[in-house]
Design an enzyme around this catalytic site. Structure first.
Site, short mmCIF file in Angstrom:
data_model
loop_
_atom_site.label_atom_id
_atom_site.label_comp_id
_atom_site.label_asym_id
_atom_site.label_seq_id
_atom_site.Cartn_x
_atom_site.Cartn_y
_atom_site.Cartn_z
N PRO A 70 0.81 -1.22 0.00
CG PRO A 70 -0.76 -1.56 1.68
CD PRO A 70 0.57 -2.05 1.20
CD GLU A 71 4.84 2.87 -2.46
OE1 GLU A 71 5.02 3.97 -3.01
OE2 GLU A 71 5.68 1.94 -2.49
CE LYS A 122 3.44 4.95 2.37
NZ LYS A 122 4.68 4.21 2.75
NE ARG A 175 10.32 1.01 4.19
CZ ARG A 175 9.35 1.92 4.03
NH1 ARG A 175 9.36 3.03 4.77
NH2 ARG A 175 8.40 1.75 3.15
#
Length: 273
Positions: A2-3, A51, A259
């Site tokens: 999800p972005e 988000k 990340r």
């Protein structure tokens, strides 16, 4: 993953099913919200912000949810057995006579006064997909704005960017306090589009506005037609379609919150040391 694009599509799906409809079922399976009763309330709409999702009701309350990595909202006809939503992964159920929205593995859930949305999300940067972020059209959403910015969103994002100093540009794009809605996929793709090395110092990026506009354009295209095939994201070791080099993968940020980022050593040379 999800972005901002996924959240926009999710909000639109929820609106098509429930906006303007009176709930006959509301079940919040979350410790701090389990006793909240939303039955009988009319859904005004669901507003995406980065988000986050803000589902607003006619009594001045907002259901705030966040998908994290694995969450989803799924729509099921209320007459089907699946609408019972008996899975232990279900965190929220909202339904009327036609449709039931089931929230699976949601990473965050709380109910707040709609007037408190700004306090809840005020630490975040502007949404790269909002209509007032830039001159290119965005998606209009009914109801009050989440944040009242004194300038266009891109100007505020650039102001926050400029305060990051020599921090790696990929970290800056991923920092939701600078701009919201961009995750690892569109960080990699927007830096590839502009030719920047992910570890280039943010204060050395001479076209930060165009990097943000590239991210916005890619996300808007994904909202409209679905995610296109990635140029670099998830393509480690595969040939770059632009220059023929092998796509590489590295980490940005410090443990334990680092990340992954994908990049092309042949194309992304701007700011490379």
């Amino acid at each position: 993953m999800p972005e901002g694009d996924v959240l926009r599509r999710t909000a639109a799906h929820l609106d098509r099913a429930l906006a303007g409809r009176r709930l006959v079922r509301a079940d919040l399976r979350w410790p701090t919200a389990a006793t909240v009763d939303l039955r009988g309330r009319t859904v005004l709409g669901t507003r995406p912000y980065g988000k986050h999702l803000l589902t607003r009701f006619d009594d001045g309350r907002t259901l705030h949810t966040h998908l994290r990595m694995d969450g989803t909202w799924r729509l099921v006809p209320s007459t089907q057995q699946r609408a019972a939503a008996r899975s232990p992964q279900v965190r929220a159920v909202l339904g009327d006579e036609r449709w039931t929205a089931v929230g699976y593995q949601l990473g965050m859930l709380d109910v707040v006064p709609t007037s408190a949305e700004r306090a809840l999300l005020g630490h975040l940067g502007p949404d790269v997909l909002d209509g007032d972020f830039d001159t290119t059209p965005g998606v209009p959403w009914a109801g009050p704005p989440v944040l009242d910015l004194p300038t266009p969103g891109i100007d505020e994002a650039l102001r926050r960017w400029s305060a990051q100093g020599a921090r790696p540009v990929a970290e800056v794009l991923l920092d939701q306090r600078v701009v919201v809605g961009i995750g690892t996929i569109f960080t990699a793709e927007s830096l590839f589009a502009r030719g920047w090395w992910p570890w280039a110092p943010a204060d050395a990026v001479t076209d930060a506005d165009e990097v943000l506009r590239a991210a916005r354009a890619l996300l808007r295209a994904s909202v409209a037609t679905g995610r296109p095939e990635a140029a670099v994201y998830g393509r480690e070791g595969r040939t770059c379609s632009r220059c023929g080099a092998r796509v590489a993968r590295g980490d940005v940020g410090a443990p334990p919150t680092q990340r992954q980022v994908y990049w092309c050593p042949g194309c992304q040379v701007r700011g490379r040391v």
